[in-house]
Motif scaffolding. Structure first.
Motif, PDB file in Angstrom:
ATOM      1  N   VAL A   1       3.985   4.265  -7.779  1.00  0.00           N
ATOM      2  CA  VAL A   1       4.320   4.210  -9.210  1.00  0.00           C
ATOM      3  C   VAL A   1       5.204   2.990  -9.442  1.00  0.00           C
ATOM      4  O   VAL A   1       6.202   2.793  -8.738  1.00  0.00           O
ATOM      5  CB  VAL A   1       5.029   5.496  -9.661  1.00  0.00           C
ATOM      6  CG1 VAL A   1       5.356   5.427 -11.149  1.00  0.00           C
ATOM      7  CG2 VAL A   1       4.155   6.711  -9.370  1.00  0.00           C
ATOM      8  N   LEU A   2       4.840   2.182 -10.442  1.00  0.00           N
ATOM      9  CA  LEU A   2       5.544   0.939 -10.707  1.00  0.00           C
ATOM     10  C   LEU A   2       6.142   0.945 -12.107  1.00  0.00           C
ATOM     11  O   LEU A   2       5.489   1.385 -13.069  1.00  0.00           O
ATOM     12  CB  LEU A   2       4.605  -0.264 -10.574  1.00  0.00           C
ATOM     13  CG  LEU A   2       3.901  -0.465  -9.223  1.00  0.00           C
ATOM     14  CD1 LEU A   2       2.933  -1.641  -9.310  1.00  0.00           C
ATOM     15  CD2 LEU A   2       4.904  -0.682  -8.114  1.00  0.00           C
TER      16      LEU A   2
ATOM     17  N   THR B   1       9.159  -2.964 -10.148  1.00  0.00           N
ATOM     18  CA  THR B   1      10.004  -2.102  -9.321  1.00  0.00           C
ATOM     19  C   THR B   1       9.208  -0.882  -8.895  1.00  0.00           C
ATOM     20  O   THR B   1       8.512  -0.259  -9.718  1.00  0.00           O
ATOM     21  CB  THR B   1      11.246  -1.652 -10.092  1.00  0.00           C
ATOM     22  OG1 THR B   1      11.955  -2.802 -10.570  1.00  0.00           O
ATOM     23  CG2 THR B   1      12.179  -0.837  -9.199  1.00  0.00           C
ATOM     24  N   VAL B   2       9.295  -0.529  -7.598  1.00  0.00           N
ATOM     25  CA  VAL B   2       8.633   0.666  -7.081  1.00  0.00           C
ATOM     26  C   VAL B   2       9.507   1.878  -7.363  1.00  0.00           C
ATOM     27  O   VAL B   2      10.686   1.917  -6.989  1.00  0.00           O
ATOM     28  CB  VAL B   2       8.361   0.524  -5.570  1.00  0.00           C
ATOM     29  CG1 VAL B   2       7.752   1.819  -5.023  1.00  0.00           C
ATOM     30  CG2 VAL B   2       7.439  -0.652  -5.297  1.00  0.00           C
ATOM     31  N   LEU B   3       8.935   2.888  -8.018  1.00  0.00           N
ATOM     32  CA  LEU B   3       9.647   4.132  -8.302  1.00  0.00           C
ATOM     33  C   LEU B   3       9.262   5.259  -7.352  1.00  0.00           C
ATOM     34  O   LEU B   3      10.074   6.153  -7.071  1.00  0.00           O
ATOM     35  CB  LEU B   3       9.371   4.591  -9.742  1.00  0.00           C
ATOM     36  CG  LEU B   3       9.786   3.644 -10.873  1.00  0.00           C
ATOM     37  CD1 LEU B   3       9.497   4.290 -12.217  1.00  0.00           C
ATOM     38  CD2 LEU B   3      11.247   3.258 -10.767  1.00  0.00           C
ATOM     39  N   ALA B   4       8.035   5.280  -6.864  1.00  0.00           N
ATOM     40  CA  ALA B   4       7.558   6.370  -6.009  1.00  0.00           C
ATOM     41  C   ALA B   4       6.402   5.814  -5.189  1.00  0.00           C
ATOM     42  O   ALA B   4       5.853   4.733  -5.500  1.00  0.00           O
ATOM     43  CB  ALA B   4       7.108   7.556  -6.876  1.00  0.00           C
ATOM     44  N   PRO B   5       6.042   6.523  -4.093  1.00  0.00           N
ATOM     45  CA  PRO B   5       6.497   7.856  -3.653  1.00  0.00           C
ATOM     46  C   PRO B   5       7.709   7.775  -2.725  1.00  0.00           C
ATOM     47  O   PRO B   5       7.974   6.739  -2.122  1.00  0.00           O
ATOM     48  CB  PRO B   5       5.266   8.380  -2.903  1.00  0.00           C
ATOM     49  CG  PRO B   5       4.648   7.134  -2.312  1.00  0.00           C
ATOM     50  CD  PRO B   5       4.883   6.033  -3.319  1.00  0.00           C
TER      51      PRO B   5
ATOM     52  N   PRO C   1      10.547   3.094  -2.463  1.00  0.00           N
ATOM     53  CA  PRO C   1      11.250   3.080  -3.756  1.00  0.00           C
ATOM     54  C   PRO C   1      12.423   2.110  -3.727  1.00  0.00           C
ATOM     55  O   PRO C   1      13.187   2.044  -2.758  1.00  0.00           O
ATOM     56  CB  PRO C   1      11.717   4.531  -3.916  1.00  0.00           C
ATOM     57  CG  PRO C   1      10.745   5.328  -3.106  1.00  0.00           C
ATOM     58  CD  PRO C   1      10.400   4.466  -1.931  1.00  0.00           C
ATOM     59  N   GLY C   2      12.572   1.340  -4.770  1.00  0.00           N
ATOM     60  CA  GLY C   2      13.621   0.347  -4.871  1.00  0.00           C
ATOM     61  C   GLY C   2      13.151  -1.061  -4.598  1.00  0.00           C
ATOM     62  O   GLY C   2      13.864  -2.020  -4.929  1.00  0.00           O
TER      63      GLY C   2
ATOM     64  N   VAL D   1       0.838  -1.190   0.000  1.00  0.00           N
ATOM     65  CA  VAL D   1       0.000   0.000   0.000  1.00  0.00           C
ATOM     66  C   VAL D   1       0.876   1.243   0.000  1.00  0.00           C
ATOM     67  O   VAL D   1       2.075   1.191   0.275  1.00  0.00           O
ATOM     68  CB  VAL D   1      -0.946   0.020   1.225  1.00  0.00           C
ATOM     69  CG1 VAL D   1      -1.866  -1.193   1.212  1.00  0.00           C
ATOM     70  CG2 VAL D   1      -0.147   0.085   2.522  1.00  0.00           C
ATOM     71  N   SER D   2       0.239   2.376  -0.301  1.00  0.00           N
ATOM     72  CA  SER D   2       0.937   3.658  -0.263  1.00  0.00           C
ATOM     73  C   SER D   2       1.207   4.065   1.182  1.00  0.00           C
ATOM     74  O   SER D   2       0.414   3.771   2.082  1.00  0.00           O
ATOM     75  CB  SER D   2       0.082   4.723  -0.953  1.00  0.00           C
ATOM     76  OG  SER D   2       0.591   6.014  -0.731  1.00  0.00           O
TER      77      SER D   2
END
Length: 946
Positions: free
Chosen positions: A771-772, A746-750, A734-735, A705-706
């Motif tokens: 963001v994936l 891969t998770v880019l954000a937040p 992220p990462g 989840v965010s």
């Protein structure tokens, strides 16, 4: 005997002489005549046939349907015109009848004078052979009368004819219905409440609830907002300096909080704004209620008892699985408060939605069970009929008097009275009388689809089913099977024009689905109603009945699911009047084609071939999912739900849409049984509301989840669902990276701890979307020492909770590269990658602020872009250009209040060289791997799961 000896004013409608008249036998029949003669057109006699009541009923229905949308003056004018026309027709008919009957009397007198002249009156031996009496005087008069009747044969005294009588009945029903409708329209369009509504005034009111509050979920949006729709009688209304005692029907629209436990007949105090009701709606106003209702009275004893029975059935049903515990109360008493959304969709698609609308079937089952019990108890026939009527009325109270229940109750009462008195039962006449009586009693029923569907289905069963059954049995079809086929087909054929008028759909799977499901309806209804009666005394005993009822309900659910999964279970058709006209033309053409035996056989062969093609060939020629699929954007309406390939029977789910049903259907169509990972980009309802559908009958490894908990309500609801299901919940960092089958995620954000961005709470939550970056690779070989199961496993900070040991063993779990090192664990070996197939960027609902920040940090180029926020206008041009995508996927609902997708966004995407694909136009959208790279395949808007 002269003409003066015969009366010229016989009572009208006297078609047969009295039984005590000379020249008749004991049964009142003339000598030599075995049966009464049938009425001839234009002659006297009772009006017989379906038209005697069907025509007035149809005229009454049509009158109410039209006049509900007109003014009270128009209704009064129609009533007056129909009354005058009826009076004129009656006077003309009576005058013509007198003229024709007088001519008949003169003809009779002339014949008698010819048979018995003045010099032969005392000599009866001169009468024609076969008509000579045994003695003179009165016996001679009787003989002469018999001779006259023998000469006239079928001729009877003319009293207006059947057509005239039907016309009089139609005009009378139109006059009465128009008058009642005009009074109703006058009641709801004049007075203090409509006047306050036209002025848009905020008031405080006291109202009495007349039906169960209907809870409707909000479709999409940021948070869950359920609305209660309540029909009530407004009794007292107070504005700033005005106070009125009234008694008018109103519709209350309110937040759902506080309305669920309220029962019909309960009085409440509410505050809100009055708005005019829609034209033709039998309500004085619509009240937009603010806040919770304030109960100021208890429901009636009858409604309290009904509420106890309904609550008892719900409590007893708690021992059943979720889908069954929601359907059983709906099937038995129409309580759909806990009906699963997926089950509702399956029932609607399979043509079984009528099962949750209590109707004549349920009432007939209950009445039949009571009748059998009464017979076993040795009750006389009349007492059995009374008990059946009482049972039906009690059932109607518990199930609530919906239009279909009212129709069935009145018809059942008519049938019970006929049974108790030993009279013959005419189903069509009973249906017509029921429609006529109900429409006159409540003209608002004329505009209710439920009432129309109930009447049409019953009419089809009464008129068409017996003929179709006889034709099937003549072709050596077993009688029970012929009965079931005829009843199901007749009901479906009768309601199809209405369904086309309503929705423009044809339920092609309805007949086989109803044939398979119908045997389970009776046991489920009888056992369920028995459980409702017993539950207030002993819930444990009621559960003994609920468990076998659950088996029957489970069968219905399985039939609905399989039928809904069939190709072309529901087909698109023209809607409205044009659709009905096209359907009628198709029916006439079909009838002409099927008239010959050879042509019938040809059509049956072609239909069988088409069915075989639909069931077998279509999945091969146009399969879904398409071979080599990597990503599917599910058509879930206004929301997001994406599925990433993770191996046979497995998938990663990114967001779940606004409702459980569509998400579950999409996964079911893809054959997904295991979900190793779910990513919920942000806690808005249109992204997380369908999570229960993802969890249904599937093993789920973990949910990401965010880090943002805005809005808190939806975020807390998601956490509670995961705790109940014992599924771990991780926050995105992220990462973080996972590999499942061909997909690397891969998770880019937040960024953790980033300051909120955006104007308002909604934009803040959107900008905190996960963001994936998804990259797909071709087949690869696992390295030595790494099992195939370990090559597809979720990775996340730390270890899975101990309670998830079995899940971890099934799906595999290791620490994420980088993040795991921070936890002090050692990264697992990474399997080698195959050839790169392509990449996609899944951007949640990012808005311009977060998009620009992502561009500043560096954005990888991809082949496919999931356009943020359903294609809204808040898109950063630099962000769209930086992705370099060739295909732009937009998940959006066909009906939404936000203007998505925005035309400027679509123009910008095309200007950047991207081709937009939209779920509102194309249905499900798949990205597939081909020899030349990635391709997009659309399923089509009208396709069903299959």
């Amino acid at each position: 005997m002269t003409a003066a000896d015969f009366p010229h004013d016989l009572p009208e409608g006297r078609d047969e002489p009295r039984q005590d008249e000379p020249g008749q036998d004991e049964a009142g029949r003339e000598p030599g005549r075995d049966e009464p003669e049938q009425d001839e057109p234009g002659r006297g006699g009772a009006v017989s046939g379906p038209a005697a009541l069907a025509a007035p009923a149809a005229a009454s229905w049509l009158t109410a349907l039209v006049l509900l949308g007109c003014s009270a003056v128009a209704g009064a004018g129609v009533a007056l015109a129909a009354a005058v026309a009826g009076a004129v027709l009656w006077a003309v008919t009576r005058a013509v009848a007198r003229h024709r009957n007088q001519a008949a009397y003169l003809s009779q007198a002339a014949y008698l004078n010819q048979v018995a002249g003045p010099d032969q009156v005392a000599d009866p031996t001169q009468a024609p052979a076969g008509e000579r009496p045994a003695a003179g005087g009165e016996e001679w008069a009787g003989a002469v009368g018999a001779a006259f009747r023998h000469r006239l044969g079928k001729q009877q005294w003319w009293t207006g004819g059947a057509a005239a009588r039907i016309a009089l009945a139609v005009l009378a029903s139109v006059a009465v219905t128009a008058a009642v409708t005009a009074c109703m329209v006058h009641r709801v369009t004049t007075g203090p409440v409509p006047d306050l509504a036209r002025r848009d005034v905020t008031v405080t009111a006291e109202a009495e609830i007349t039906d169960d509050p209907r809870i409707r979920p909000h479709q999409g949006g940021m948070s869950r907002r359920e609305t209660a729709v309540v029909r009530a009688r407004m009794l007292l209304v107070s504005a700033a300096q005005e106070r009125y005692a009234v008694d008018v029907p109103v519709v209350l629209l309110a937040p759902a909080d506080g309305w669920r436990p309220l029962l019909p007949s309960q009085r409440v105090r509410v505050r809100g704004r009055l708005r005019p009701a829609e034209q033709g709606e039998p309500a004085a106003a619509v009240m937009l209620v603010r806040g919770r209702p304030e109960p100021i009275g208890a429901p009636s004893a009858v409604q309290r008892a009904a509420g106890v029975l309904r609550a008892g059935l719900r409590e007893a049903s708690d021992v059943l699985p979720d889908d069954q515990r929601g359907l059983l109360p709906g099937l038995v008493v129409g309580d759909v408060s806990r009906l699963d959304e997926e089950v509702r969709l399956d029932l609607a698609t399979a043509g079984l939605g009528h099962l949750t609308a209590v109707s004549g079937t349920n009432l007939a089952i209950v009445a039949g069970a009571v009748l059998v019990l009464g017979r076993f108890a040795g009750l006389p026939l009349a007492l059995r009929a009374v008990v059946v009527v009482v049972a039906m009325m009690a059932f109607a109270v518990v199930a609530r008097p919906s239009p279909s229940v009212l129709r069935a109750l009145v018809m059942g009462t008519v049938a019970a009275v006929a049974l108790g008195t030993g009279r013959t039962r005419d189903g069509v006449a009973a249906l017509s009388a029921t429609v006529l009586g109900l429409v006159v009693f409540d003209p608002g029923l004329a505009r209710q689809w439920g009432f129309a569907l109930s009447v049409f289905a019953t009419g089809g069963i009464l008129i068409l089913a017996p003929r179709w059954r006889d034709r099937l049995t003549a072709r050596r079809v077993p009688r029970l099977l012929a009965e079931a086929l005829a009843v199901t087909a007749a009901a479906q054929a009768a309601v199809t024009p209405l369904l086309v008028l309503m929705s423009g759909h044809l339920d092609l799977a309805a007949i086989p689905a109803n044939l398979l499901a119908e045997p389970a309806v009776a046991p489920a209804t009888v056992l369920g109603f028995g459980a409702a009666v017993i539950a207030p005394v002993s819930v444990d005993l009621a559960r003994l009945l609920v468990r076998p009822a659950g088996w029957a309900v489970g069968w219905i659910i399985a039939v609905a699911q399989r039928a809904a999964d069939l190709p072309f279970a529901s087909a698109q058709w023209l809607g409205g009047v044009a659709g009905v006209a096209a359907l009628a033309a198709a029916a006439v053409a079909g009838w002409l084609v099927l008239r010959g035996r050879a042509r019938r056989r040809l059509v049956v062969a072609l239909a069988a071939g088409a069915l075989l093609a639909g069931l077998v060939a279509m999945p091969v020629v146009s399969p879904w999912p398409p071979p080599g699929w990597l990503l599917v954007v599910c058509d879930v309406g206004q929301g997001d739900a994406l599925v990433l390939a993770a191996g046979p029977g497995r998938a990663v789910v990114v967001d779940a849409g606004p409702q459980p049903g569509p998400a579950d259907r999409c996964l079911r169509a893809l054959g997904v049984r295991q979900v190793p990972l779910v990513v919920l980009t942000h806690p808005h309802l249109d992204h997380v509301g369908g999570l229960p559908g993802v969890l249904r009958r599937r093993t789920v490894g973990a949910v990401v989840v965010s880090p943002s908990r805005v809005p808190e309500g939806e975020a807390g609801r998601v956490s509670a669902q995961l705790r109940t299901a014992r599924i771990p919940e991780w926050q995105a960092v992220p990462g973080m990276r996972w590999r499942f089958g061909p997909s690397e995620i891969t998770v880019l954000a937040p960024e953790p701890g980033a300051a909120p961005q955006g104007p308002g709470e909604g934009a803040t939550a959107n900008n905190a979307s996960v963001v994936l970056l998804v990259r797909w690779f071709g087949p690869r070989t696992a390295p030595r020492g790494l099992s195939a199961a370990q090559s597809d496993m979720p990775t996340a900070p730390g270890d899975l909770p101990a309670a998830q040991g079995d899940m971890a063993a099934a799906l595999g779990a290791v620490a994420a590269p980088g993040a795991a090192a921070e936890a002090g664990s050692r990264p697992a070996p990474v399997p080698p990658l195959g050839p790169t197939l392509g990449a996609a960027l899944l951007a949640g609902d990012l808005e311009t602020e977060a998009q620009e920040a992502l561009v500043r940090r560096g954005l990888p180029r991809v082949d496919v872009l999931k356009v943020p926020h359903h294609g809204s206008s808040r898109q950063a041009p630099a962000f769209l250009a930086a992705t370099g995508a060739r295909a732009a996927l937009i998940s959006v609902g066909a009906v939404n209040d936000y203007g998505h997708p925005a035309p400027p966004t679509l123009r910008r995407l095309r200007w950047l060289g991207m081709r937009p694909y939209r779920t509102d136009l194309s249905g499900d959208i798949a990205v597939v791997a081909t020899a030349n790279g990635l391709a997009v395949v659309v399923r089509g808007k009208g396709a069903r799961a299959g």
